[in-house]
Enzyme design. Structure first.
Site, PDB file in Angstrom:
ATOM      1  N   LYS A   1      33.235  12.106  10.711  1.00 45.50           N
ATOM      2  CA  LYS A   1      32.328  11.032  10.308  1.00 45.50           C
ATOM      3  C   LYS A   1      31.255  11.462   9.311  1.00 45.50           C
ATOM      4  CE  LYS A   1      33.644   7.414  12.859  1.00 45.50           C
ATOM      5  NZ  LYS A   1      33.898   6.055  12.337  1.00 45.50           N
TER       6      LYS A   1
ATOM      7  N   ASP B   1      29.914   4.431  18.635  1.00 45.24           N
ATOM      8  CA  ASP B   1      30.621   4.836  19.840  1.00 45.24           C
ATOM      9  C   ASP B   1      30.496   6.339  20.048  1.00 45.24           C
ATOM     10  OD1 ASP B   1      31.636   2.483  20.979  1.00 45.24           O
ATOM     11  OD2 ASP B   1      33.270   2.392  19.524  1.00 45.24           O
TER      12      ASP B   1
END
Length: 366
Positions: A74, A102
């Site tokens: 990410k 999340d």
């Protein structure tokens, strides 16, 4: 585009996907990442035993268990999007970076904020592992727990950001009216695929690339990269989701974006009920197939990858679970045909997180 006949597992195929083309991501993304402290291409590991199991020529795993000091991919999207967003702000101004997560995306935003001297507020829904939350807090971010789903956490983050002129919402999903920053995040992911191209330069392009899909942003980046090449070299692209949160597959079957009610899954980073509005048209036209897998499938895949020396959390292991579901078992002949997979095909699995990103304990028995 017509959905394939349902077989023995949740499955969708688009036979026209490899004929679709689009513009590739800008080349300066890779230049930006190469200039970051600690940047290095993540490993692309060949696993001969998996190739034999799946009846293909070669299987490679793109191991994202250590990316820019974090245990997931990410940081590629967050760093590029924050760089682009801050370039539009006055130099030296401190901002408040707001996001919902999340787990992995929130930590990447928090890490980038800390390195650049900004604040970060991260909204976390139910179901995120406590260790993942602790890791976000350790980056200096303020964490707000949301009683509800990922989609509810995104709504709360968007409302909070809108109420503060000094805030920037850095969200990895898009909706009408909020698409520029998600588009930069998707561009940031392109570095991962450029690395794969370089790492396979002596082997040739893959015939199948398997990617986990939550809101669809990484899958969008995969489609953009491989459909930005001439169709003759385009691989098949397979998206994998939890059966309890298969919003991409549900939308493909319906032919329009549809939301799904999410359940509980160890694949926390994929536990998303709505596909990104930015990703949707790209996935609709350029994704070859989508398959849904169970937590048991993911757990077994994570155990097997660990035995092969690849650290993978349940979201990363979803790729192996998905390719197993697609290429083996009842109805596999039709699915292999839809993906143009044969005994000489090179398969690339994206393992998007390491075991440290989502530290569930897997039962050692199959």
């Amino acid at each position: 585009m017509t959905p394939s006949r349902r077989v023995s597992l949740p499955w969708f195929a688009n036979p026209a996907a490899r004929l679709w083309t689009c513009a590739p991501a800008p080349a300066d993304v890779q230049v930006f990442h190469a200039g970051l402290a600690g940047y290095a291409p993540t490993p692309l590991t060949e696993l001969h035993a998996l190739a034999a199991e799946l009846g293909v020529g070669r299987v490679y795993v793109k191991d994202e268990s250590s990316r820019l000091g974090l245990p997931a991919f990410k940081a590629l999207g967050a760093s590029w999007a924050i760089h682009r967003a801050l370039s539009r702000r006055p130099a030296g101004a401190r901002v408040r970076l707001v996001t919902a997560t999340d787990g992995n995306h929130g930590r990447a935003v928090a890490r980038t904020a800390r390195l650049l001297g900004h604040r970060a507020d991260v909204f976390v829904p139910d179901g995120v592992h406590e260790a993942a939350i602790d890791a976000i807090i350790a980056e200096g971010a303020r964490v707000s727990r949301v009683r509800g789903t990922y989609d509810e956490a995104v709504r709360r983050a968007a409302e909070t950001s809108a109420a503060d002129p000094g805030a920037v919402l850095v969200q990895d999903t898009a909706w009408p009216g909020y698409e520029q920053i998600p588009a930069w995040i998707v561009e940031g992911y392109s570095t991962l695929f450029a690395e794969i191209d370089a790492q396979l330069s002596g082997v040739g392009p893959p015939g199948l690339v398997v990617v986990p899909a939550g809101v669809g942003s990484l899958a969008q980046a995969a489609v953009t990269h491989y459909r930005g090449h001439p169709p003759a070299t385009a691989p098949a692209l397979l998206a994998v989701e939890p059966g309890t949160a298969a919003c991409v597959q549900a939308s493909l079957v319906a032919g329009r974006p549809v939301g799904v009610a999410t359940g509980v899954t160890i694949m926390a980073g994929l536990n998303c009920g709505s596909v990104s509005s930015l990703a949707w048209p790209v996935l609709r036209d350029g994704l070859d197939a989508a398959v849904a897998v169970t937590d048991a499938d993911s757990a077994a895949a994570a155990r097997d990858l660990a035995a092969f020396g690849v650290s993978s959390g349940p979201c990363g292991a979803a790729s192996l679970a998905g390719v197993r579901a697609a290429l083996t078992g009842d109805g596999a002949t039709g699915r292999r045909t839809a993906l143009a997979v044969g005994r000489h095909t090179t398969v690339v699995l994206l393992s998007t997180e390491g075991a440290a990103a989502n530290p569930y304990t897997f039962d050692a028995t199959p």
